[in-house]
Enzyme design. Structure first.
Site, PDB file in Angstrom:
ATOM      1  N   LYS A 119       0.841  -1.188   0.000  1.00  0.00           N
ATOM      2  CA  LYS A 119       0.000   0.000   0.000  1.00  0.00           C
ATOM      3  C   LYS A 119       0.883   1.247   0.000  1.00  0.00           C
ATOM      4  O   LYS A 119       1.804   1.379   0.813  1.00  0.00           O
ATOM      5  CB  LYS A 119      -0.916   0.012   1.223  1.00  0.00           C
ATOM      6  CG  LYS A 119      -2.023  -1.033   1.164  1.00  0.00           C
ATOM      7  CD  LYS A 119      -3.015  -0.731   0.060  1.00  0.00           C
ATOM      8  CE  LYS A 119      -4.145  -1.752   0.044  1.00  0.00           C
ATOM      9  NZ  LYS A 119      -5.156  -1.454  -0.988  1.00  0.00           N
ATOM     10  N   LYS A 226     -13.043  -8.103  -8.118  1.00  0.00           N
ATOM     11  CA  LYS A 226     -13.452  -8.565  -6.797  1.00  0.00           C
ATOM     12  C   LYS A 226     -14.892  -9.059  -6.884  1.00  0.00           C
ATOM     13  O   LYS A 226     -15.749  -8.385  -7.454  1.00  0.00           O
ATOM     14  CB  LYS A 226     -13.326  -7.440  -5.772  1.00  0.00           C
ATOM     15  CG  LYS A 226     -11.888  -6.953  -5.623  1.00  0.00           C
ATOM     16  CD  LYS A 226     -11.755  -5.798  -4.649  1.00  0.00           C
ATOM     17  CE  LYS A 226     -10.291  -5.363  -4.530  1.00  0.00           C
ATOM     18  NZ  LYS A 226     -10.090  -4.221  -3.621  1.00  0.00           N
TER      19      LYS A 226
END
Length: 338
Positions: A119, A226
Site C-alpha cells: 500500500k 473482486k
C-alpha cells in the site's frame, strides 16, 4: 468492445427478504494492523442453500453500490457456481502502509507467499515512506519475488509519474489504481510507457457504472476484479470475458467466507496468470471459522468455509450496529427488487 451494465439477479431469483434477515449474523473482527483507516472489519454472514455467504460493503457505500455486494451474497449462497479449474489459488501478501522496520513482521504471516502488494500514497505519508516500504518488501521477497504497489487512486497524474519513476528500480510487477479516474490512468499509462511498469485498474472497475470503460479506453494493462463489488462470481466472470485483459482476483478485507467467494472466482477464471489478493485473512485478528483461509505455501484452498456459531456469538456487534446492517440489507434488497 461491448458495454457491460452491472448484472443483478432478477426479482424471481431473490430469496425472501425475511430469510436473509432472520439468518443474518453481523460480526466485528479486529485487524492486526490498521488498514484503509480501519482497526476492525464488520461483515454480515448468512447461510444459504449452497453454503455460507457474505455481505460486507464498506460502511461509506450507499444502497445502490451495496446492492451489487448483495447480489454477490445471493449468487454465492443461493446460486450455482461455475466449474472450477483448480483446487488451490496462489495469493500475494498484502502490506499495509506500515513503517519500513515493521515490514518483516507483517509479511511473516503470509506463509510461502512470493508476491507482495504494498500500500502506497497513504494520507499523511510521503513518497519517501513509500520508497522505504517498497525497498523493505523487495528485500523480504528477494530478487526472484514480485512486488506490486496499490495507491487506491491517491495520486495525481504528476505525482504518480514521479512516484513510479522512483519505484521502478525495485522491479514492480504493476501499479494498481495509481490515479482515480479513467482519463488520468490513460494519461499516466502513456507517460510511463517506457518504465516497464504496467498499470492495473481496481476502483475504476469495481466502483464504475460501466466496469469495462477502463478497458475500452486503453487505460490499463490488467484489471483487478473482486467478486462482491461486481455482483458475484457469475457476474464477475462475464466482465472478465468481455474485458479481454489479464486479471488479478482480489478481496476487500473479507472474512474467510468472502475470501471463499473470491477463491471460487479465481478458480474459474481462464488462464489466470497473477497471484491473487486473497490472502488477507492474515490481516484479521479473528475470523468466523476455526479453519480460516490463511496462506499455506503461498496458496489458499478453493473450498466452502464451515462457520462456527460460537465465533459468531463472540464477535457479534451490538444491537445498534446489527440493526444498522439489517437496514443496509433491506435497502440494498429494495434496489435489487426494483
Amino acid at each position: 468492445m461491448p458495454t457491460a451494465d452491472r448484472p443483478t439477479p432478477t426479482p424471481s431469483a431473490l430469496p425472501p427478504l425475511a430469510e436473509l434477515v432472520e439468518g443474518a449474523h453481523v460480526v466485528r473482527l479486529p485487524l492486526r494492523t490498521r488498514f484503509r483507516g480501519l482497526d476492525a472489519r464488520e461483515a454480515l454472514v448468512v447461510e444459504g442453500p449452497s453454503g455460507w455467504t457474505e455481505f460486507s460493503p464498506f460502511v461509506e457505500y450507499d444502497e445502490t453500490e451495496a446492492a451489487a455486494w448483495l447480489a454477490a451474497t445471493i449468487d454465492f449462497g443461493w446460486g450455482r457456481l461455475p466449474d472450477m479449474r483448480t483446487g488451490r489459488v496462489a495469493v500475494n501478501a498484502t502490506l499495509p502502509a506500515v513503517a519500513a522496520h515493521r515490514v518483516p513482521d507483517v509479511l511473516s504471516r503470509y506463509r510461502g507467499c512470493r508476491t507482495v502488494k504494498v500500500k502506497v500514497a497513504e494520507r499523511g505519508q510521503t513518497l519517501a515512506d513509500d520508497l522505504a516500504r517498497v525497498a523493505a518488501a523487495r528485500d523480504w521477497v528477494g530478487p526472484e519475488g514480485r512486488v506490486r504497489v496499490d495507491a487506491n487512486g491517491g495520486w495525481s497524474v504528476q505525482e504518480a509519474e514521479e512516484a513510479l519513476v522512483g519505484l521502478a528500480p525495485y522491479g514492480l510487477e504493476y501499479a494498481e489504481q495509481p490515479c482515480a479516474t479513467v482519463p488520468e490512468l490513460a494519461e499516466l499509462r502513456r507517460r510511463v510507457s517506457g518504465l516497464g511498469v504496467p498499470v492495473a485498474a481496481d476502483e475504476s472497475v469495481r466502483k464504475a457504472a460501466d466496469p469495462l470503460a477502463v478497458a475500452r479506453a486503453g487505460a490499463a494493462d490488467l484489471l483487478v476484479v473482486k467478486a462482491q463489488p461486481l455482483g458475484g462470481v457469475t457476474a464477475a466472470l462475464r466482465i472478465v470475458a468481455a474485458a479481454g485483459l489479464p486479471v488479478v482476483v482480489s478481496s476487500a478485507i473479507d472474512t474467510s467466507v468472502g475470501l471463499s467467494m473470491g477463491a471460487h472466482l479465481a478458480a474459474a477464471v481462464p488462464d489466470l496468470r497473477h497471484d491473487c489478493g486473497l490472502g488477507t485473512a492474515a490481516l484479521l485478528g479473528a475470523d468466523v471459522t476455526h479453519e480460516p483461509l490463511l496462506p499455506v505455501d503461498g496458496m489458499i484452498d478453493v473450498r466452502r468455509v464451515a462457520v462456527d456459531v460460537d465465533l459468531l456469538r463472540r464477535h457479534a456487534v451490538d444491537d445498534e450496529r446489527r440493526e444498522a446492517w439489517l437496514e443496509r440489507l433491506r435497502a440494498s434488497y429494495a434496489v435489487l427488487s426494483g
